[in-house]
Motif scaffolding. Structure first.
Motif, mmCIF file in Angstrom:
data_model
loop_
_atom_site.group_PDB
_atom_site.id
_atom_site.type_symbol
_atom_site.label_atom_id
_atom_site.label_comp_id
_atom_site.label_asym_id
_atom_site.label_seq_id
_atom_site.Cartn_x
_atom_site.Cartn_y
_atom_site.Cartn_z
ATOM 1 N N GLN A 51 14.131 13.108 30.776
ATOM 2 C CA GLN A 51 13.298 14.148 30.170
ATOM 3 C C GLN A 51 14.130 15.169 29.391
ATOM 4 N N MET A 52 15.296 14.735 28.954
ATOM 5 C CA MET A 52 16.183 15.608 28.187
ATOM 6 C C MET A 52 16.601 14.923 26.895
ATOM 7 N N PRO A 53 16.803 15.743 25.830
ATOM 8 C CA PRO A 53 16.800 17.198 25.697
ATOM 9 C C PRO A 53 15.396 17.796 25.867
ATOM 10 N N ARG A 54 15.368 19.048 26.307
ATOM 11 C CA ARG A 54 14.125 19.773 26.507
ATOM 12 C C ARG A 54 14.387 21.271 26.380
ATOM 13 N N TYR A 55 13.304 22.055 26.339
ATOM 14 C CA TYR A 55 13.428 23.508 26.204
ATOM 15 C C TYR A 55 13.655 24.139 27.574
ATOM 16 N N PHE A 56 14.606 25.107 27.630
ATOM 17 C CA PHE A 56 14.898 25.829 28.868
ATOM 18 C C PHE A 56 14.615 27.316 28.652
ATOM 19 N N PRO A 57 13.706 27.889 29.433
ATOM 20 C CA PRO A 57 13.328 29.293 29.259
ATOM 21 C C PRO A 57 14.479 30.270 29.457
ATOM 22 N N ASP A 58 15.425 29.966 30.368
ATOM 23 C CA ASP A 58 16.491 30.931 30.643
ATOM 24 C C ASP A 58 17.446 31.095 29.455
ATOM 25 N N THR A 59 17.696 30.035 28.725
ATOM 26 C CA THR A 59 18.572 30.122 27.547
ATOM 27 C C THR A 59 17.781 30.260 26.249
ATOM 28 N N LYS A 60 16.456 30.035 26.373
ATOM 29 C CA LYS A 60 15.566 30.052 25.202
ATOM 30 C C LYS A 60 16.048 29.064 24.129
ATOM 31 N N LYS A 61 16.535 27.923 24.606
ATOM 32 C CA LYS A 61 17.066 26.906 23.698
ATOM 33 C C LYS A 61 16.651 25.519 24.163
ATOM 34 N N VAL A 62 16.595 24.597 23.201
ATOM 35 C CA VAL A 62 16.459 23.185 23.536
ATOM 36 C C VAL A 62 17.866 22.672 23.806
ATOM 37 N N GLN A 63 18.052 22.074 24.975
ATOM 38 C CA GLN A 63 19.384 21.607 25.358
ATOM 39 C C GLN A 63 19.351 20.148 25.792
ATOM 40 N N ASP A 64 20.445 19.444 25.478
ATOM 41 C CA ASP A 64 20.593 18.093 26.006
ATOM 42 C C ASP A 64 21.348 18.177 27.328
ATOM 43 N N LEU A 65 21.626 17.043 27.928
ATOM 44 C CA LEU A 65 22.267 17.044 29.240
ATOM 45 C C LEU A 65 23.620 17.733 29.217
ATOM 46 N N GLY A 115 30.002 20.538 15.769
ATOM 47 C CA GLY A 115 30.437 21.244 16.960
ATOM 48 C C GLY A 115 29.816 20.620 18.197
ATOM 49 N N PHE A 116 30.564 20.630 19.294
ATOM 50 C CA PHE A 116 30.053 20.065 20.540
ATOM 51 C C PHE A 116 28.788 20.811 20.969
ATOM 52 N N ALA A 117 27.727 20.056 21.232
ATOM 53 C CA ALA A 117 26.446 20.622 21.669
ATOM 54 C C ALA A 117 25.811 21.514 20.603
ATOM 55 N N SER A 118 26.143 21.279 19.334
ATOM 56 C CA SER A 118 25.543 22.050 18.248
ATOM 57 C C SER A 118 24.082 21.660 18.072
ATOM 58 N N ASP A 119 23.339 22.488 17.362
ATOM 59 C CA ASP A 119 21.903 22.251 17.192
ATOM 60 C C ASP A 119 21.612 20.891 16.558
ATOM 61 N N VAL A 120 22.449 20.474 15.595
ATOM 62 C CA VAL A 120 22.160 19.209 14.916
ATOM 63 C C VAL A 120 22.301 18.021 15.863
ATOM 64 N N THR A 121 23.285 18.065 16.767
ATOM 65 C CA THR A 121 23.448 16.952 17.706
ATOM 66 C C THR A 121 22.315 16.929 18.730
ATOM 67 N N VAL A 122 21.918 18.111 19.191
ATOM 68 C CA VAL A 122 20.804 18.177 20.149
ATOM 69 C C VAL A 122 19.511 17.725 19.482
ATOM 70 N N ALA A 123 19.308 18.153 18.228
ATOM 71 C CA ALA A 123 18.098 17.764 17.493
ATOM 72 C C ALA A 123 18.043 16.251 17.291
ATOM 73 N N LEU A 124 19.166 15.636 16.971
ATOM 74 C CA LEU A 124 19.201 14.175 16.839
ATOM 75 C C LEU A 124 18.866 13.509 18.160
ATOM 76 N N GLY A 125 19.329 14.110 19.266
ATOM 77 C CA GLY A 125 18.988 13.589 20.590
ATOM 78 C C GLY A 125 17.500 13.675 20.866
ATOM 79 N N VAL A 126 16.884 14.775 20.456
ATOM 80 C CA VAL A 126 15.437 14.920 20.633
ATOM 81 C C VAL A 126 14.703 13.845 19.828
#
Length: 271
Positions: free
Chosen positions: A87-101, A242-253
């Motif tokens: 169920q990842m990547p997904r949105y996390f309320p504490d960081t207010k970000k979509v994050q992958d594993l 960049g490691f864990a940058s938005d573009v890599t997470v977005a591609l994961g989504v």
């Protein structure tokens, strides 16, 4: 003379037609051979060693705060690991970000254990705490093995990241004028003997996104999705993201949502 020429042409066409099934058979045999090779190695997948290391890292108090990761929230509640990976990547309320594993593990290592997430992100793959992140990803993903990919798309940011990932997937550029879609945008493509899955849809169980992290036989290393994407950018002759940058997470989504229903076999075995 004309009759003989026509007969010769007909014979040549017949011979060519006869070779087509043989070529298809040879192509199929090459793919089957690779599949059999992977099957033989499955029982001794070196990824199991990384899984064991990851489980130990999860449970062992470490870092400036001398704490374990057993209270890390991967989206299903503090400490819940089983089913989190699919169920990842997904949105996390504490960081207010979509994050992958991997990016989520960085957050937990910083908040719970006191590590510097930015420093770890800058560390080369397979070095220092980057190696710890990879091992942790191996164990966490293994706890969802056999489960179906089911990334959430309820939050507005999850939907936005899917669209961002789609744009990045089809974006062409660099000296080779390549995009992710150049290799993975339609079925039936291959590089040499390597079949290339169509990642714009569910490519099937244990293929594509549902197989990573994975142990790379060719390099003798375990690769997480962040490293796999990093290598894709290298092959496109783009600058490393960049490691864990938005573009890599977005591609994961994008890939993860498209893989809905596929059975996870991570950490898998790759060439």
């Amino acid at each position: 003379m004309r009759t003989r020429n026509i007969a010769a042409i007909a014979a040549a066409l017949a011979a060519t037609a006869a070779t087509v099934p043989l070529l298809a058979q040879e192509s199929k045999s090459a793919s089957d051979g690779i599949a059999e090779y992977r099957k033989m190695l499955e029982d001794g997948n070196p990824a199991e060693l990384f899984e064991a290391k990851g489980e130990d890292l999860w449970k062992t108090p470490r870092g400036p705060k001398n704490a374990s990761l057993e209270q890390c929230d991967l989206g299903l509640g503090a400490g819940v690991v089983k089913g989190a990976w699919v169920q990842m990547p997904r949105y996390f309320p504490d960081t207010k970000k979509v994050q992958d594993l991997e990016s989520r593990l960085l957050t937990c290592m910083q908040t719970l254990q006191g590590f510097d997430a930015d420093e770890i992100a800058k560390t080369p793959f397979d070095k220092g705490e980057q190696a710890s992140v990879t091992a942790l990803a191996a164990w966490v993903s293994s706890m969802s093995r056999g489960m179906k990919m089911a990334l959430p798309q309820k939050h507005a940011e999850e939907k936005r990241f899917y669209e961002l990932g789609k744009r990045a997937f089809f974006y062409r550029g660099g000296p080779m004028d390549f995009a992710c879609a150049s290799c993975h945008g339609e079925p039936g493509k291959r590089i040499r003997l390597q079949d290339l899955p169509d990642l714009t849809r569910n490519p099937g169980n244990g293929i594509g996104f549902a197989a990573w992290p994975a142990y790379r036989v060719s390099s003798g290393e375990l690769w997480g999705m962040q490293r796999r994407l990093n290598d894709c950018f290298r092959q496109q002759r783009f600058p490393y993201p960049g490691f864990a940058s938005d573009v890599t997470v977005a591609l994961g989504v994008y890939m993860g949502v498209n893989a809905k229903g596929a059975e996870s076999i991570a950490p898998a075995l790759k060439r």
